[in-house]
Design a protein around this motif. Sequence first.
Motif, PDB file in Angstrom:
ATOM      1  N   ARG A 203      36.959  36.329  46.212  1.00 38.76           N
ATOM      2  CA  ARG A 203      35.912  35.377  45.824  1.00 38.76           C
ATOM      3  C   ARG A 203      34.566  36.091  45.660  1.00 38.76           C
ATOM      4  O   ARG A 203      34.335  37.177  46.153  1.00 38.76           O
ATOM      5  N   GLY A 237      42.764  29.366  40.386  1.00 40.23           N
ATOM      6  CA  GLY A 237      41.366  29.752  40.554  1.00 40.23           C
ATOM      7  C   GLY A 237      40.589  28.558  41.064  1.00 40.23           C
ATOM      8  O   GLY A 237      40.975  27.419  40.832  1.00 40.23           O
ATOM      9  N   GLY A 250      36.581  31.843  43.016  1.00 40.49           N
ATOM     10  CA  GLY A 250      37.588  32.812  43.450  1.00 40.49           C
ATOM     11  C   GLY A 250      38.965  32.443  42.957  1.00 40.49           C
ATOM     12  O   GLY A 250      39.160  31.450  42.246  1.00 40.49           O
ATOM     13  N   LEU A 251      39.932  33.256  43.332  1.00 41.53           N
ATOM     14  CA  LEU A 251      41.319  32.941  42.988  1.00 41.53           C
ATOM     15  C   LEU A 251      42.252  33.470  44.071  1.00 41.53           C
ATOM     16  O   LEU A 251      41.937  34.433  44.774  1.00 41.53           O
ATOM     17  N   TYR A 265      43.159  42.284  41.404  1.00 41.39           N
ATOM     18  CA  TYR A 265      42.620  40.931  41.571  1.00 41.39           C
ATOM     19  C   TYR A 265      41.184  40.795  41.076  1.00 41.39           C
ATOM     20  O   TYR A 265      40.792  39.754  40.569  1.00 41.39           O
ATOM     21  N   ARG A 266      40.422  41.871  41.225  1.00 43.12           N
ATOM     22  CA  ARG A 266      39.035  41.813  40.741  1.00 43.12           C
ATOM     23  C   ARG A 266      39.027  41.677  39.215  1.00 43.12           C
ATOM     24  O   ARG A 266      38.277  40.892  38.643  1.00 43.12           O
ATOM     25  N   LEU A 269      40.030  38.203  38.235  1.00 45.78           N
ATOM     26  CA  LEU A 269      38.895  37.278  38.401  1.00 45.78           C
ATOM     27  C   LEU A 269      37.940  37.413  37.216  1.00 45.78           C
ATOM     28  O   LEU A 269      37.521  36.410  36.624  1.00 45.78           O
ATOM     29  N   HIS A 270      37.624  38.648  36.852  1.00 48.31           N
ATOM     30  CA  HIS A 270      36.683  38.846  35.743  1.00 48.31           C
ATOM     31  C   HIS A 270      37.241  38.301  34.435  1.00 48.31           C
ATOM     32  O   HIS A 270      36.529  37.670  33.659  1.00 48.31           O
ATOM     33  N   TRP A 272      39.469  35.880  34.058  1.00 53.79           N
ATOM     34  CA  TRP A 272      39.481  34.415  34.107  1.00 53.79           C
ATOM     35  C   TRP A 272      38.065  33.865  33.871  1.00 53.79           C
ATOM     36  O   TRP A 272      37.864  32.955  33.058  1.00 53.79           O
ATOM     37  N   VAL A 291      32.647  41.282  44.712  1.00 53.14           N
ATOM     38  CA  VAL A 291      33.892  40.509  44.852  1.00 53.14           C
ATOM     39  C   VAL A 291      34.513  40.969  46.169  1.00 53.14           C
ATOM     40  O   VAL A 291      34.648  42.160  46.413  1.00 53.14           O
TER      41      VAL A 291
END
Length: 436
Positions: A203, A237, A250-251, A265-266, A269-270, A272, A291
């Motif tokens: 997140r 997310g 976050g997700l 995961y970072r 996130l970016h 998405w 993050v």
Amino acid sequence: MTTGMTERDGARTDDRPDADVIVVGAGPGGSATAYHLARTGLDVLLLEKSTFPREKVCGDGLTPRAVRSLVEMGIDTSAEAGWLRNRGLRIIGGGLRLELPWPELASWPDYGLVRPRADFDEMLARHAVKAGARLREGTTVTGPLRDDRTGRVVGVTARAGVDRAPVDFRAPVVVAADGNSARIALALGIRRREDRPLGVAVRRYYRSPRSGDDFLESHLELWEGPPRQSRLLPGYGWIFGMGDGTSNVGLGMLNTTSAFQNTDYRDLLHRWLAALPPEWGYAEENALGPVRGSALPMAFNRTPHYQDGVLLVGDAGGMVNPFNGEGIAYAMESGRIAAEAIVLALARGSGPARERALERYPEIIRETYGGYYTLGRLFVQLIGNPTVMGLGTRYGLPRPMLMRFVLKIMANLTDPRGGDASDRLINALTRLAPTT
Ligand SMILES: Cc1cc2nc3c(=O)[nH]c(=O)nc-3n(C[C@H](O)[C@H](O)[C@H](O)COP(=O)(O)OP(=O)(O)OC[C@H]3O[C@@H](n4cnc5c(N)ncnc54)[C@H](O)[C@@H]3O)c2cc1C
């Protein structure tokens, strides 16, 4: 009066290393345990490695299930006391946007809350102190202390103060509420269960015009690669308005597919966030801090919950809800259940009768959550299949009645008695599922 006693917040704090109960970790699980114990007059030592206020990686979202625990502890959840209320869950996926108010139930409040953990955890720890618990911050527990003869845990070893000097703390019962690191459990040989789901979540905070949103928002479509041309990932997310000009975005993802190991995961996130409307503001120039991520230990992924005088509470016992990744409510509830078992145990002399009372804790935990978590494990397996995930999004979301049912089961919100047909169905399924 013992030496070293000081007064703070009108509560008693002192430096004695002995107590009736030691609670390791002042997250929601530890502070709730300490609160309920202290209310009965027991001498409770709450040991926390960090110093408040401290950050905790989290979505900061509370469902009505968590609100109930707060209300039961006499915590003021009004806006004046610093909380942002939410009215329900907004689900976005398959080109649809569905707003589901929290269900109207006799047993649960009809609102959720949001509050940054940096603030929430300190408030809860101070609430336990007001009830009489002795909080020692900056005290890192390094392991259990065992009785040489019986092998039973009789306290903990720790390092404290600016010089990190070793200190021993003693008590006939220890509660491990030290979160996913589960240091105490590991030292007792209680390992993570590979047959239980695990999640990972990341997140970040962003300045955003959506900060005042009074719905928790969840986005069901996380794609492994290009949208609609790659696999749908088992997770979601979230966007939670914090009410202070920022959003917690976050997700989270489950370990039921090979993507779990291979996902950055970072980057996910970016990717998405880059696909969301730019006016929402989730861009680099509005980001506050990095993050950050952590694991979500789910569906009893660490058992037994009682061994050798130690009770596992919250994340230390792997109690995150596998349906939705919520862990704060389960940490506070398991803390209350642990406190009740301990109070009954300490009312008996040491020996087998006390032991039997403590052994009730894992039984009650299993009775309370076991069937529900078994259903959750099934759900986790199902959505690990991208086809099922896709079908669920495409055919489930357009059916509001079905989705109201889904919300009840995912947030674990039903009336145990006298509810409607959906409550009765969920309760029956939960009762019928094995509690292992
Ligand atoms: C990215 C992310 C988002 C999440 N979002 C949500 C959400 O929106 N809503 C929700 O309900 N749940 C959410 N969760 C799950 C939730 O954060 C946890 O389930 C919850 O914090 C568990 O509470 P706990 O008290 O068991 O453990 P923790 O909150 O982890 O607290 C453990 C405490 O123990 C202390 N400690 C650890 N080791 C030691 C030691 N050796 N000595 C002394 N102290 C120690 C730590 O400093 C900490 O204060 C999220 C998790 C992640 C990773």
